[in-house]
Design a protein around this motif. Structure first.
Motif: not given
Length: 268
Positions: A230-248
């Protein structure tokens, strides 16, 4: 407002085995992602040796400009400099980049690292974006994370929407709680676990009572063919997440040693 984003360590535009040029294929892959904003690490600003060796397959432009094309604006933060070239982080954005700055957070002479900060002029609000690539050693990553927290606090208002994304090299997931507490951010896969816990009803409530709630974990992104770390990250403030996926998978393993994360966000 919706925002589609991606974070990707592109391995300097060469294959992870054999260092074969993959810049043109990367450009096609980025286009398929259809992201408004790309957070890219290990972007080759210049490499005279590879440019001479692979003249037919190596663009004359710096990689950030070539990958941006006509659809995105580009910002580049040069981190590692050597006789035949340099590389660093880059941000590609469909929106105007109102300002950019690059902060050196190298912990020692053998690992050049930086934080690229860009302010995007979206139709709704300014969004602060930070592209990050942290070091390979735990002590250095802690110091770099402290520098990141200070950089965010000093360069963006406390209520401004922000996105911090990149290669954190934090396979033990020791930094997330620190960032959540100090910057009031969430990682994009936090909400998925929280939602799953709510759906489990009474069982979830009982686990909370005895302190056995699900542990928040980022996605596995390395190596690209069969992600485990688990190396790559996305941290947020002020947003909600509608979708998220890893392409592999095999196709992505030909492009880089990391798998990209793609997410669709909605401004709160």
């Amino acid at each position: 407002m919706k925002l589609r984003i991606a974070t990707y360590n592109i391995h300097k535009g060469v294959s992870s085995l054999g260092s074969r040029p993959r810049v043109h294929a990367l450009k096609q892959a980025l286009a398929r992602m259809q992201a408004d904003v790309f957070f890219l690490q290990e972007v080759q600003g210049r490499h005279d040796l590879l440019a001479a060796r692979h003249a037919a397959h190596w663009p004359e432009q710096p990689q950030h400009d070539f990958l941006a094309g006509d659809s995105h604006h580009a910002a580049y933060g040069m981190n590692a400099v050597y006789d035949h070239g340099h590389h660093g982080n880059a941000l590609l954005s469909r929106f105007e980049i109102a300002s950019q700055s690059n902060q050196d957070v190298s912990d020692h002479a053998y690992e050049a690292r930086g934080i690229l900060h860009c302010v995007l002029k979206t139709p709704t609000v300014d969004v602060h974006c930070y592209v990050v690539h942290l070091g390979l050693f735990g002590g250095g990553r802690r110091r770099q994370t402290a520098a990141l927290i200070e950089a965010v606090r000093s360069s963006s208002p406390p209520d401004a929407p922000l996105i911090i994304a990149g290669d954190f090299n934090d396979w033990g997931n020791r930094l997330s709680d620190f960032l959540r507490a100090r910057l009031d951010v969430t990682e994009i896969f936090d909400e998925r676990i929280a939602s799953a816990g709510m759906m489990q009803g009474v069982g979830s409530y009982l686990r909370q009572l005895i302190g056995r709630t699900p542990k928040l974990k980022p996605a596995r992104t390395f190596p690209a063919a069969f992600p485990w770390l688990r190396l790559d990250r996305i941290y947020l403030r002020g947003f909600t997440v509608e979708s998220a996926e890893v392409l592999h998978g095999a196709e992505w393993a030909k492009l880089s040693d990391h798998a990209p994360i793609v997410a669709t966000l909605r401004l709160r």
